[in-house]
Write a protein that holds these residues in place. Structure first.
Motif, PDB file in Angstrom:
ATOM      1  N   ASN A 128      33.337  -7.743 -57.610  1.00  0.00           N
ATOM      2  CA  ASN A 128      33.051  -6.772 -58.672  1.00  0.00           C
ATOM      3  C   ASN A 128      31.600  -6.842 -59.126  1.00  0.00           C
ATOM      4  O   ASN A 128      30.946  -5.817 -59.344  1.00  0.00           O
ATOM      5  CB  ASN A 128      33.966  -7.027 -59.871  1.00  0.00           C
ATOM      6  CG  ASN A 128      35.366  -6.462 -59.673  1.00  0.00           C
ATOM      7  OD1 ASN A 128      35.530  -5.476 -58.977  1.00  0.00           O
ATOM      8  ND2 ASN A 128      36.354  -7.092 -60.257  1.00  0.00           N
ATOM      9  N   GLU A 129      31.098  -8.069 -59.274  1.00  0.00           N
ATOM     10  CA  GLU A 129      29.705  -8.254 -59.701  1.00  0.00           C
ATOM     11  C   GLU A 129      28.748  -7.676 -58.659  1.00  0.00           C
ATOM     12  O   GLU A 129      27.729  -7.069 -59.005  1.00  0.00           O
ATOM     13  CB  GLU A 129      29.427  -9.747 -59.911  1.00  0.00           C
ATOM     14  CG  GLU A 129      30.145 -10.337 -61.117  1.00  0.00           C
ATOM     15  CD  GLU A 129      30.004 -11.847 -61.201  1.00  0.00           C
ATOM     16  OE1 GLU A 129      29.209 -12.412 -60.408  1.00  0.00           O
ATOM     17  OE2 GLU A 129      30.673 -12.468 -62.044  1.00  0.00           O
ATOM     18  N   ARG A 130      29.071  -7.865 -57.393  1.00  0.00           N
ATOM     19  CA  ARG A 130      28.208  -7.339 -56.340  1.00  0.00           C
ATOM     20  C   ARG A 130      28.223  -5.815 -56.327  1.00  0.00           C
ATOM     21  O   ARG A 130      27.171  -5.177 -56.158  1.00  0.00           O
ATOM     22  CB  ARG A 130      28.644  -7.882 -54.973  1.00  0.00           C
ATOM     23  CG  ARG A 130      27.760  -7.402 -53.832  1.00  0.00           C
ATOM     24  CD  ARG A 130      28.122  -8.042 -52.507  1.00  0.00           C
ATOM     25  NE  ARG A 130      29.436  -7.605 -52.030  1.00  0.00           N
ATOM     26  CZ  ARG A 130      29.965  -7.985 -50.863  1.00  0.00           C
ATOM     27  NH1 ARG A 130      29.301  -8.818 -50.074  1.00  0.00           N
ATOM     28  NH2 ARG A 130      31.147  -7.557 -50.489  1.00  0.00           N
ATOM     29  N   VAL A 131      29.402  -5.234 -56.501  1.00  0.00           N
ATOM     30  CA  VAL A 131      29.509  -3.770 -56.526  1.00  0.00           C
ATOM     31  C   VAL A 131      28.626  -3.185 -57.621  1.00  0.00           C
ATOM     32  O   VAL A 131      27.902  -2.196 -57.408  1.00  0.00           O
ATOM     33  CB  VAL A 131      30.975  -3.339 -56.741  1.00  0.00           C
ATOM     34  CG1 VAL A 131      31.054  -1.847 -57.045  1.00  0.00           C
ATOM     35  CG2 VAL A 131      31.802  -3.655 -55.497  1.00  0.00           C
ATOM     36  N   LEU A 132      28.669  -3.785 -58.800  1.00  0.00           N
ATOM     37  CA  LEU A 132      27.856  -3.304 -59.915  1.00  0.00           C
ATOM     38  C   LEU A 132      26.363  -3.467 -59.623  1.00  0.00           C
ATOM     39  O   LEU A 132      25.556  -2.585 -59.946  1.00  0.00           O
ATOM     40  CB  LEU A 132      28.223  -4.056 -61.195  1.00  0.00           C
ATOM     41  CG  LEU A 132      29.600  -3.733 -61.796  1.00  0.00           C
ATOM     42  CD1 LEU A 132      29.876  -4.635 -62.998  1.00  0.00           C
ATOM     43  CD2 LEU A 132      29.672  -2.266 -62.205  1.00  0.00           C
ATOM     44  N   ALA A 133      25.997  -4.589 -59.013  1.00  0.00           N
ATOM     45  CA  ALA A 133      24.580  -4.854 -58.738  1.00  0.00           C
ATOM     46  C   ALA A 133      24.003  -3.874 -57.721  1.00  0.00           C
ATOM     47  O   ALA A 133      22.840  -3.481 -57.802  1.00  0.00           O
ATOM     48  CB  ALA A 133      24.415  -6.293 -58.233  1.00  0.00           C
TER      49      ALA A 133
ATOM     50  N   ASP B  96      24.117  -6.900 -46.454  1.00  0.00           N
ATOM     51  CA  ASP B  96      22.941  -7.580 -45.896  1.00  0.00           C
ATOM     52  C   ASP B  96      21.890  -6.558 -45.470  1.00  0.00           C
ATOM     53  O   ASP B  96      20.693  -6.736 -45.709  1.00  0.00           O
ATOM     54  CB  ASP B  96      23.329  -8.438 -44.677  1.00  0.00           C
ATOM     55  CG  ASP B  96      24.074  -9.699 -45.063  1.00  0.00           C
ATOM     56  OD1 ASP B  96      23.929 -10.138 -46.223  1.00  0.00           O
ATOM     57  OD2 ASP B  96      24.793 -10.248 -44.210  1.00  0.00           O
ATOM     58  N   GLN B  97      22.350  -5.495 -44.833  1.00  0.00           N
ATOM     59  CA  GLN B  97      21.427  -4.464 -44.342  1.00  0.00           C
ATOM     60  C   GLN B  97      20.745  -3.745 -45.498  1.00  0.00           C
ATOM     61  O   GLN B  97      19.546  -3.454 -45.429  1.00  0.00           O
ATOM     62  CB  GLN B  97      22.204  -3.463 -43.480  1.00  0.00           C
ATOM     63  CG  GLN B  97      22.643  -4.025 -42.135  1.00  0.00           C
ATOM     64  CD  GLN B  97      23.518  -3.065 -41.365  1.00  0.00           C
ATOM     65  OE1 GLN B  97      24.036  -2.090 -41.919  1.00  0.00           O
ATOM     66  NE2 GLN B  97      23.704  -3.336 -40.086  1.00  0.00           N
ATOM     67  N   GLN B  98      21.509  -3.452 -46.550  1.00  0.00           N
ATOM     68  CA  GLN B  98      20.905  -2.781 -47.705  1.00  0.00           C
ATOM     69  C   GLN B  98      19.802  -3.636 -48.317  1.00  0.00           C
ATOM     70  O   GLN B  98      18.760  -3.117 -48.730  1.00  0.00           O
ATOM     71  CB  GLN B  98      21.983  -2.472 -48.742  1.00  0.00           C
ATOM     72  CG  GLN B  98      22.959  -1.391 -48.307  1.00  0.00           C
ATOM     73  CD  GLN B  98      23.965  -1.052 -49.384  1.00  0.00           C
ATOM     74  OE1 GLN B  98      23.589  -0.561 -50.444  1.00  0.00           O
ATOM     75  NE2 GLN B  98      25.232  -1.319 -49.122  1.00  0.00           N
ATOM     76  N   ILE B  99      20.038  -4.943 -48.377  1.00  0.00           N
ATOM     77  CA  ILE B  99      19.016  -5.856 -48.909  1.00  0.00           C
ATOM     78  C   ILE B  99      17.775  -5.816 -48.026  1.00  0.00           C
ATOM     79  O   ILE B  99      16.637  -5.786 -48.525  1.00  0.00           O
ATOM     80  CB  ILE B  99      19.564  -7.292 -49.001  1.00  0.00           C
ATOM     81  CG1 ILE B  99      20.661  -7.371 -50.065  1.00  0.00           C
ATOM     82  CG2 ILE B  99      18.444  -8.274 -49.334  1.00  0.00           C
ATOM     83  CD1 ILE B  99      21.403  -8.694 -50.079  1.00  0.00           C
ATOM     84  N   GLN B 100      17.982  -5.774 -46.713  1.00  0.00           N
ATOM     85  CA  GLN B 100      16.851  -5.744 -45.795  1.00  0.00           C
ATOM     86  C   GLN B 100      16.092  -4.427 -45.880  1.00  0.00           C
ATOM     87  O   GLN B 100      14.863  -4.405 -45.778  1.00  0.00           O
ATOM     88  CB  GLN B 100      17.347  -5.977 -44.357  1.00  0.00           C
ATOM     89  CG  GLN B 100      17.814  -7.391 -44.095  1.00  0.00           C
ATOM     90  CD  GLN B 100      16.760  -8.421 -44.457  1.00  0.00           C
ATOM     91  OE1 GLN B 100      15.606  -8.341 -44.009  1.00  0.00           O
ATOM     92  NE2 GLN B 100      17.135  -9.391 -45.289  1.00  0.00           N
TER      93      GLN B 100
ATOM     94  N   THR C 194      20.586 -10.599 -53.316  1.00  0.00           N
ATOM     95  CA  THR C 194      20.816 -11.626 -52.303  1.00  0.00           C
ATOM     96  C   THR C 194      21.744 -12.711 -52.839  1.00  0.00           C
ATOM     97  O   THR C 194      22.669 -13.163 -52.148  1.00  0.00           O
ATOM     98  CB  THR C 194      19.489 -12.255 -51.859  1.00  0.00           C
ATOM     99  OG1 THR C 194      18.636 -11.233 -51.315  1.00  0.00           O
ATOM    100  CG2 THR C 194      19.711 -13.330 -50.809  1.00  0.00           C
ATOM    101  N   ALA C 195      21.508 -13.117 -54.079  1.00  0.00           N
ATOM    102  CA  ALA C 195      22.330 -14.160 -54.696  1.00  0.00           C
ATOM    103  C   ALA C 195      23.776 -13.700 -54.869  1.00  0.00           C
ATOM    104  O   ALA C 195      24.718 -14.450 -54.598  1.00  0.00           O
ATOM    105  CB  ALA C 195      21.742 -14.561 -56.044  1.00  0.00           C
TER     106      ALA C 195
END
Length: 243
Positions: A68-73, A138-142, A177-178
């Motif tokens: 959930n936290e990742r989805v929001l971020a 991962d790809q979105q971060i890159q 990333t975190a």
């Protein structure tokens, strides 16, 4: 909704408690020579099984929270990427540099990862694999890192808007990333917890399932196949975990 497979574990443990209750009622007549079938060991196995079930629930809840936290971020990342391109176009950046940034944004916008459904039921199992969604994040971060790199290379990119500034973007990338790593760690923890649970309940010879089967056999040998005592326990069902 909790799956039948997941609730089966809890049912096995509950039925083991019923079996122990009957065993306790037999008093000193129940006196197996095999240590694992003795009442203290049965109670210890029941406690360990309860603990393993609770641990899976707790770790699965943590996993769901991290998802959930990742989805929001990541929620506003695509729109932010488009804003960054617009901001870059409002500078003295060359057409090629803008094109480079647009290429990263195009990749960002093209990712269509399936939304992760989160249940309010803490017993709902985490997915069996997170490889696809993990790769997408991962790809979105890159892709964000690529856009930031282009922006950093442009001296005229000095926006007044705080959320578009390089320092803010770098911090956001680190946060994403975190949070992505936290999901992977939480998934590993719940996966390992399930392995420990399965060992406790279904481990060969020492697991709850095999021990319960032997307890029934012992009761049958002591009281007889047609005895009321064996009739009490023979119908207590224990389901073997499918491989």
């Amino acid at each position: 909704m909790t799956s039948t497979f997941e609730t089966g574990h809890a049912k096995n443990v509950a039925n083991f408690q019923d079996l122990i209750s009957f065993v306790t009622g037999y008093g000193s007549t129940y006196n197996p020579s095999k240590n694992s079938l003795k009442l203290p060991q049965l109670n210890a196995l029941y406690t360990a099984s309860q603990t393993s079930l609770a641990d899976v629930v707790a770790k699965n809840t943590t996993y769901n929270n991290k998802v959930n936290e990742r989805v929001l971020a990541f929620k506003d990342l695509k729109s932010l990427s488009t804003r960054l391109i617009n901001a870059l176009q409002a500078t003295d950046a060359s057409e090629q540099k803008v094109a480079d940034a647009k290429a990263f944004n195009k990749k960002m916008q093209g990712i269509r990862s399936k939304a992760v459904e989160i249940s309010n039921d803490p017993n709902t199992p985490a997915p069996k694999t997170i490889s696809t969604s993990q790769q997408s994040y991962d790809q979105q971060i890159q892709h964000l890192a690529g856009i930031i790199s282009v922006l950093q290379s442009e001296p005229s990119y000095t926006p007044n808007e705080t959320d578009l500034q390089i320092a803010t973007l770098t911090a956001k990338q680190a946060d994403l990333t975190a949070k992505n790593s936290a999901v992977a760690t939480a998934y590993t923890n719940v996966s390992n917890s399930r392995i420990a649970r399965d060992t406790t309940i279904y481990g060969t010879d020492t697991g709850l399932f095999d021990v319960a089967t032997e307890v029934k056999k012992y009761i049958k040998s002591v009281f007889g196949a047609t005895s009321p005592q064996f009739a009490q326990v023979k119908g207590i069902e224990f389901t073997k975990k499918k491989k």
